[in-house]
Write a protein that holds these residues in place. Sequence first.
Motif, PDB file in Angstrom:
ATOM      1  N   LYS A  19      48.466  34.126  35.948  1.00  0.00           N
ATOM      2  CA  LYS A  19      49.168  32.833  35.989  1.00  0.00           C
ATOM      3  C   LYS A  19      50.543  32.932  35.325  1.00  0.00           C
ATOM      4  O   LYS A  19      51.501  32.320  35.780  1.00  0.00           O
ATOM      5  N   GLU A  20      50.635  33.745  34.255  1.00  0.00           N
ATOM      6  CA  GLU A  20      51.924  33.944  33.578  1.00  0.00           C
ATOM      7  C   GLU A  20      52.962  34.553  34.515  1.00  0.00           C
ATOM      8  O   GLU A  20      54.159  34.377  34.313  1.00  0.00           O
ATOM      9  N   ASP A  21      52.501  35.287  35.532  1.00  0.00           N
ATOM     10  CA  ASP A  21      53.396  35.883  36.523  1.00  0.00           C
ATOM     11  C   ASP A  21      53.490  35.045  37.790  1.00  0.00           C
ATOM     12  O   ASP A  21      53.960  35.522  38.828  1.00  0.00           O
ATOM     13  N   GLY A  22      52.982  33.816  37.722  1.00  0.00           N
ATOM     14  CA  GLY A  22      53.094  32.909  38.859  1.00  0.00           C
ATOM     15  C   GLY A  22      52.059  33.151  39.945  1.00  0.00           C
ATOM     16  O   GLY A  22      52.244  32.706  41.079  1.00  0.00           O
ATOM     17  N   ILE A  23      50.972  33.835  39.620  1.00  0.00           N
ATOM     18  CA  ILE A  23      49.926  34.122  40.598  1.00  0.00           C
ATOM     19  C   ILE A  23      48.689  33.310  40.224  1.00  0.00           C
ATOM     20  O   ILE A  23      48.089  33.527  39.161  1.00  0.00           O
ATOM     21  N   ASP A  24      48.325  32.355  41.077  1.00  0.00           N
ATOM     22  CA  ASP A  24      47.163  31.513  40.816  1.00  0.00           C
ATOM     23  C   ASP A  24      45.949  32.062  41.541  1.00  0.00           C
ATOM     24  O   ASP A  24      45.961  32.214  42.767  1.00  0.00           O
ATOM     25  N   VAL A  25      44.911  32.384  40.771  1.00  0.00           N
ATOM     26  CA  VAL A  25      43.649  32.859  41.332  1.00  0.00           C
ATOM     27  C   VAL A  25      42.504  32.130  40.646  1.00  0.00           C
ATOM     28  O   VAL A  25      42.640  31.634  39.533  1.00  0.00           O
ATOM     29  N   THR A  26      41.357  32.104  41.325  1.00  0.00           N
ATOM     30  CA  THR A  26      40.152  31.535  40.739  1.00  0.00           C
ATOM     31  C   THR A  26      39.450  32.599  39.908  1.00  0.00           C
ATOM     32  O   THR A  26      39.791  33.794  39.981  1.00  0.00           O
ATOM     33  N   ILE A  27      38.458  32.179  39.159  1.00  0.00           N
ATOM     34  CA  ILE A  27      37.658  33.120  38.372  1.00  0.00           C
ATOM     35  C   ILE A  27      36.989  34.132  39.305  1.00  0.00           C
ATOM     36  O   ILE A  27      36.969  35.333  39.020  1.00  0.00           O
ATOM     37  N   GLU A  28      36.461  33.653  40.427  1.00  0.00           N
ATOM     38  CA  GLU A  28      35.794  34.557  41.380  1.00  0.00           C
ATOM     39  C   GLU A  28      36.781  35.576  41.950  1.00  0.00           C
ATOM     40  O   GLU A  28      36.445  36.746  42.103  1.00  0.00           O
ATOM     41  N   GLN A  29      37.992  35.134  42.291  1.00  0.00           N
ATOM     42  CA  GLN A  29      39.005  36.056  42.791  1.00  0.00           C
ATOM     43  C   GLN A  29      39.389  37.068  41.713  1.00  0.00           C
ATOM     44  O   GLN A  29      39.590  38.252  42.002  1.00  0.00           O
ATOM     45  N   ALA A  30      39.478  36.613  40.464  1.00  0.00           N
ATOM     46  CA  ALA A  30      39.814  37.512  39.359  1.00  0.00           C
ATOM     47  C   ALA A  30      38.731  38.577  39.192  1.00  0.00           C
ATOM     48  O   ALA A  30      39.044  39.738  38.906  1.00  0.00           O
ATOM     49  N   LYS A  31      37.469  38.191  39.375  1.00  0.00           N
ATOM     50  CA  LYS A  31      36.379  39.168  39.280  1.00  0.00           C
ATOM     51  C   LYS A  31      36.539  40.258  40.336  1.00  0.00           C
ATOM     52  O   LYS A  31      36.366  41.450  40.043  1.00  0.00           O
ATOM     53  N   VAL A  32      36.891  39.863  41.563  1.00  0.00           N
ATOM     54  CA  VAL A  32      37.091  40.834  42.642  1.00  0.00           C
ATOM     55  C   VAL A  32      38.271  41.748  42.328  1.00  0.00           C
ATOM     56  O   VAL A  32      38.190  42.968  42.489  1.00  0.00           O
ATOM     57  N   ILE A  33      39.352  41.164  41.851  1.00  0.00           N
ATOM     58  CA  ILE A  33      40.542  41.942  41.496  1.00  0.00           C
ATOM     59  C   ILE A  33      40.212  42.944  40.401  1.00  0.00           C
ATOM     60  O   ILE A  33      40.585  44.126  40.482  1.00  0.00           O
ATOM     61  N   LEU A  34      39.509  42.503  39.359  1.00  0.00           N
ATOM     62  CA  LEU A  34      39.161  43.402  38.254  1.00  0.00           C
ATOM     63  C   LEU A  34      38.229  44.514  38.712  1.00  0.00           C
ATOM     64  O   LEU A  34      38.415  45.672  38.328  1.00  0.00           O
ATOM     65  N   ASP A  35      37.242  44.171  39.542  1.00  0.00           N
ATOM     66  CA  ASP A  35      36.343  45.203  40.072  1.00  0.00           C
ATOM     67  C   ASP A  35      37.130  46.262  40.828  1.00  0.00           C
ATOM     68  O   ASP A  35      36.903  47.467  40.658  1.00  0.00           O
ATOM     69  N   PHE A  36      38.075  45.820  41.655  1.00  0.00           N
ATOM     70  CA  PHE A  36      38.902  46.742  42.424  1.00  0.00           C
ATOM     71  C   PHE A  36      39.748  47.614  41.496  1.00  0.00           C
ATOM     72  O   PHE A  36      39.817  48.842  41.662  1.00  0.00           O
ATOM     73  N   MET A  37      40.366  47.001  40.514  1.00  0.00           N
ATOM     74  CA  MET A  37      41.236  47.748  39.605  1.00  0.00           C
ATOM     75  C   MET A  37      40.454  48.781  38.796  1.00  0.00           C
ATOM     76  O   MET A  37      40.918  49.914  38.616  1.00  0.00           O
ATOM     77  N   TYR A  38      39.269  48.408  38.307  1.00  0.00           N
ATOM     78  CA  TYR A  38      38.464  49.370  37.551  1.00  0.00           C
ATOM     79  C   TYR A  38      37.994  50.511  38.442  1.00  0.00           C
ATOM     80  O   TYR A  38      37.950  51.658  38.014  1.00  0.00           O
ATOM     81  N   GLU A  39      37.640  50.201  39.682  1.00  0.00           N
ATOM     82  CA  GLU A  39      37.219  51.243  40.623  1.00  0.00           C
ATOM     83  C   GLU A  39      38.378  52.203  40.906  1.00  0.00           C
ATOM     84  O   GLU A  39      38.208  53.426  40.915  1.00  0.00           O
TER      85      GLU A  39
END
Length: 53
Positions: A19-39
């Motif tokens: 959000k600080e970078d102007g990107i609005d995501v939901t908690i569920e979307q953040a979970k998917v993003i984090l899973d992808f990044m860790y993978e």
Amino acid sequence: MDCEGGHKISPERAVKLLKEDGIDVTIEQAKVILDFMYEMAEIVVEQFLDTPG
């Protein structure tokens, strides 16, 4: 302070950081993003460690 799966960044924190970078995501979307990044991080580290020299 580990979160689910041993990850250190919670989905709530990811939402705040994005959000600080102007990107609005939901908690569920953040979970998917984090899973992808860790993978991706695991793949990069594995390739780096397998590189000879």
